[in-house]
Motif scaffolding. Structure first.
Motif, PDB file in Angstrom:
ATOM      1  N   LEU A 169       1.231  -0.867  -0.304  1.00 57.45           N
ATOM      2  CA  LEU A 169       0.069   0.196  -0.137  1.00 57.45           C
ATOM      3  C   LEU A 169       1.054   1.481   0.137  1.00 57.45           C
ATOM      4  O   LEU A 169       0.176   2.004  -1.024  1.00 57.45           O
ATOM      5  CB  LEU A 169      -0.744   0.177   1.376  1.00 57.45           C
ATOM      6  N   ALA A 170       1.866   1.277   0.463  1.00 54.90           N
ATOM      7  CA  ALA A 170       2.730   2.394   0.976  1.00 54.90           C
ATOM      8  C   ALA A 170       3.237   2.806  -0.695  1.00 54.90           C
ATOM      9  O   ALA A 170       3.560   3.295  -0.786  1.00 54.90           O
ATOM     10  CB  ALA A 170       3.850   2.183   1.898  1.00 54.90           C
ATOM     11  N   ALA A 171       3.940   2.011  -0.891  1.00 56.89           N
ATOM     12  CA  ALA A 171       4.888   1.433  -2.158  1.00 56.89           C
ATOM     13  C   ALA A 171       3.479   2.496  -3.367  1.00 56.89           C
ATOM     14  O   ALA A 171       3.944   3.317  -4.280  1.00 56.89           O
ATOM     15  CB  ALA A 171       5.045   0.321  -2.927  1.00 56.89           C
ATOM     16  N   LEU A 172       2.550   1.534  -3.472  1.00 53.86           N
ATOM     17  CA  LEU A 172       1.249   2.677  -4.522  1.00 53.86           C
ATOM     18  C   LEU A 172       1.286   4.285  -4.184  1.00 53.86           C
ATOM     19  O   LEU A 172       1.370   4.524  -5.382  1.00 53.86           O
ATOM     20  CB  LEU A 172       0.293   1.913  -3.692  1.00 53.86           C
TER      21      LEU A 172
ATOM     22  N   GLU B   3      11.943   1.274   5.305  1.00 52.23           N
ATOM     23  CA  GLU B   3      11.474   2.163   6.401  1.00 52.23           C
ATOM     24  C   GLU B   3      11.746   3.879   5.626  1.00 52.23           C
ATOM     25  O   GLU B   3      10.780   4.511   5.732  1.00 52.23           O
ATOM     26  CB  GLU B   3      12.417   1.785   7.962  1.00 52.23           C
ATOM     27  N   ARG B   4      13.377   3.747   5.538  1.00 60.07           N
ATOM     28  CA  ARG B   4      12.695   5.263   4.170  1.00 60.07           C
ATOM     29  C   ARG B   4      12.782   5.718   3.577  1.00 60.07           C
ATOM     30  O   ARG B   4      12.022   7.003   3.522  1.00 60.07           O
ATOM     31  CB  ARG B   4      15.039   5.630   4.361  1.00 60.07           C
ATOM     32  N   LEU B   5      11.665   5.073   2.520  1.00 55.69           N
ATOM     33  CA  LEU B   5      11.495   4.658   1.765  1.00 55.69           C
ATOM     34  C   LEU B   5       9.887   4.591   1.872  1.00 55.69           C
ATOM     35  O   LEU B   5       8.981   5.730   1.559  1.00 55.69           O
ATOM     36  CB  LEU B   5      11.294   4.165   0.606  1.00 55.69           C
ATOM     37  N   LEU B   6       9.155   3.635   2.426  1.00 64.38           N
ATOM     38  CA  LEU B   6       7.770   3.193   2.648  1.00 64.38           C
ATOM     39  C   LEU B   6       7.693   3.891   4.359  1.00 64.38           C
ATOM     40  O   LEU B   6       6.055   3.980   3.953  1.00 64.38           O
ATOM     41  CB  LEU B   6       7.996   2.045   2.687  1.00 64.38           C
ATOM     42  N   GLY B   7       8.086   4.171   4.793  1.00 67.94           N
ATOM     43  CA  GLY B   7       7.667   4.651   6.196  1.00 67.94           C
ATOM     44  C   GLY B   7       7.569   3.293   7.263  1.00 67.94           C
ATOM     45  O   GLY B   7       6.660   3.368   7.747  1.00 67.94           O
TER      46      GLY B   7
END
Length: 286
Positions: A186-189, A264-268
């Motif tokens: 979901l975060a990558a979307l 964690e850095r990119l997607l939190g």
């Protein structure tokens, strides 16, 4: 995400089990493919089919395509598709076995590692053909929905027999909950910066293989007999074990972990620690 039209391959998988309800709740229009007939529901349409060839004619032209199945058939399907001027966002899962089995002493495991890496490259090439942004997630050992083929069968067998083999193993493990992988999808979307990246994803805790199995045993609701399997016995057993067991036995002292820093850095996304419960070893009904 409310305007997304999402096509999901492997929607009935353990990651799909957690992802689909979240997509529907977000307002996305979801079409999921399954090898078995399933009932559709508001916001979620199930189609019966299988990659790469046995696909229904009514597949949509989505704004996002997600796959939890084998990479090469998915990449081959993508390469054949025509998406027009608006290619979809593509997210797929691979496995950390692409790295951890690269130098395995077992030829079959080295072949699996190569197959995974070849699939990742084929996916990148297919997406490049369309100009489609892609992200690949490489999970460690997955658990959480009772659908895995690693920890859940061990727990269910011990549940039935009330005997739990506890192998020695100093190698570090990092089990990742299937829902945390769904959250990463979901975060990558919504994260353009994750495009063109292969991101490892492991759980939020590292523990020895022995401690991982011991923690699984602690979830069982009834008394069970722990059978210690010392290192010398496991090493001796590698000579006589079936080929499919020799690799896992040899890796008990190897670290099978992932670096979550880019995730964690990119997607939190910060995956949870390994705190399993008994219900995680059985598939949900309904």
């Amino acid at each position: 995400m409310s305007r997304l039209s999402v096509l999901v391959f492997g929607g009935s998988s353990q990651i799909g089990h957690f992802l689909l309800p979240r997509l529907v709740a977000s307002g996305a229009s979801v079409t999921a493919l399954s090898r078995h007939t399933r009932a559709s529901q508001p916001g979620l349409r199930w189609l019966h089919g299988n990659l790469p060839d046995a696909l229904p004619d009514e597949l949509p032209h989505p704004s996002a395509v997600i796959s939890f199945g084998p990479l090469r058939p998915f990449a081959d399907w993508l390469a054949r598709m025509e998406f027009g001027s608006e290619p979809p966002r593509v997210i797929a899962t691979s496995s950390m076995s692409a790295e951890t089995k690269r130098d395995s002493g077992e030829p079959a495991e080295r072949a699996i590692s190569q197959q995974l890496r070849d699939g990742e490259q084929a996916l990148a090439a297919a997406c490049a053909r369309h100009g489609a942004p892609w992200t690949v997630l490489r999970p460690t050992l997955i658990y959480g929905a009772g659908l895995d083929k690693s920890l859940s069968p061990i727990a269910r067998r011990a549940w039935r027999t009330r005997v739990f083999p506890l192998p020695a193993g100093r190698g570090m493990r990092q089990p990742v909950h299937a829902e945390d992988i769904a959250l990463a999808v979901l975060a990558a979307l919504d994260c353009p910066a994750s495009a063109g990246r292969i991101l490892p994803i492991g759980g939020g805790e590292r523990l020895t293989a022995h401690d991982m199995f011991a923690r699984v045993r602690q979830t069982l609701p009834h008394a069970n007999l722990p059978i210690a399997l010392p290192a010398w016995l496991l090493h001796a057993g590698q000579r006589f074990a079936p080929a499919k067991l020799r690799g896992p036995l040899a890796r008990l002292d190897a670290d099978l972990i992932a670096d979550n820093s880019e995730l964690e850095r990119l997607l939190g996304v910060t995956p949870r620690a390994f705190q399993p419960t008994a219900d995680m070893w059985f598939p949900a009904r309904g």
